[in-house]
Design an enzyme around this catalytic site. Structure first.
Site, PDB file in Angstrom:
ATOM      1  N   SER A  10       0.710  -1.131  -0.362  1.00 19.54           N
ATOM      2  CA  SER A  10       0.169   0.639   0.042  1.00 19.54           C
ATOM      3  C   SER A  10       0.996   1.047   0.197  1.00 19.54           C
ATOM      4  O   SER A  10       0.553   2.145  -0.698  1.00 19.54           O
ATOM      5  CB  SER A  10      -0.381  -0.293   1.335  1.00 19.54           C
ATOM      6  N   ASP A 210      -3.103   6.671  10.771  1.00 19.03           N
ATOM      7  CA  ASP A 210      -3.498   5.626  10.733  1.00 19.03           C
ATOM      8  C   ASP A 210      -2.149   4.349  11.734  1.00 19.03           C
ATOM      9  O   ASP A 210      -2.446   3.750  11.574  1.00 19.03           O
ATOM     10  CB  ASP A 210      -4.031   4.118   9.652  1.00 19.03           C
ATOM     11  N   HIS A 213       0.569   4.491   7.309  1.00 18.82           N
ATOM     12  CA  HIS A 213       0.381   4.399   6.024  1.00 18.82           C
ATOM     13  C   HIS A 213       1.427   6.056   5.818  1.00 18.82           C
ATOM     14  O   HIS A 213       0.619   7.057   6.313  1.00 18.82           O
ATOM     15  CB  HIS A 213      -1.037   5.110   5.334  1.00 18.82           C
TER      16      HIS A 213
END
Length: 239
Positions: A10, A210, A213
């Site tokens: 990601s 979070d 990321h």
């Protein structure tokens, strides 16, 4: 055209500006489109590159800003090319939430990456693979222990399948992940000692809420660091 494969999970696909599964649409000037920077779409067609680069590749997640555009824009001035010509071709391949076993030779994501790289190579030279992955492996003690060996196999397999024995790999050492194993995965990444493998360390770059990321501004910094690694280690040799 100089081809760069963008792969991993990601943080390579890009979550900069993504909050509560929505991208804020903010594109910093360092990531703005340029007629000289193209991307290979999921349909294997070249088009002007723009954020989010992985929108049609990492399709089950919300994509935002990653390091690819900042990388390309930072590399572009150092290339010798006619004005207005396509100087850089980006090949997005990263998929969020994937462990390194999913990138083993014969697995779907690996084969898709190689297929896309081969299609891109019909229009230029593959200069490097940019790789940012490992957060998912930090969730498993067994995957953590096997990470270095699996990463070295991945590099060897990609080089063999693309017929480029010394294809440069520029990998990113993790900035975030499972606290129990992140340092072990980072150590595995930093311990890889193969020809034409360079590591850029993302430690210290700010993340989204979070805590996993990278934020947009961090992705810009990472892209520019990847560009410095490429130009400093490989650009002159490839000119």
């Amino acid at each position: 055209m100089r081809i760069f494969v963008l792969s991993g999970q990601s943080n390579m696909a890009g979550r900069g500006g993504v909050h509560h599964k929505r991208w804020d649409g903010v594109v910093p000037p360092e990531c703005a489109p340029s007629p000289s920077i193209l991307r290979l779409s999921a349909a294997l067609a070249w088009e002007e590159a723009r954020e989010p680069l992985h929108a049609d590749i990492d399709v089950t997640k919300t994509c935002g800003v990653g390091p690819g555009m900042a990388f390309a824009r930072a590399v572009l001035p150092g290339l010798q090319q006619p004005p207005g010509a396509a100087g850089i071709g980006l090949v997005p391949c990263a998929v969020g939430g994937t462990a390194i076993w999913e990138w083993a030779c014969g697995e779907r994501l690996y084969e898709q990456m190689v297929r896309r790289a081969r299609a891109a190579a019909e229009y230029g030279e593959i200069e490097a693979v940019l790789w940012y992955q490992g957060e998912s492996d930090a969730d498993s003690d067994a995957a953590t222990a096997a990470y270095q060996d699996n990463m070295e196999k991945l590099i060897a397999n990609v080089r063999a399948d693309l017929g480029i024995p010394l294809l440069p790999f520029i990998q990113v050492a993790l900035a975030s992940g499972n606290n129990r194993n992140i340092e072990k995965v980072r150590n595995a990444q930093l311990s890889i000692n193969l020809p034409n493998v360079v590591t850029v360390d993302a430690l210290g770059l700010a993340s989204n809420e979070d805590h996993l990321h990278l934020r947009t501004e961090s992705q810009v910094k990472l892209g520019e660091s990847l560009a410095q690694a490429y130009t400093g280690n490989f650009l002159q040799a490839n000119c």
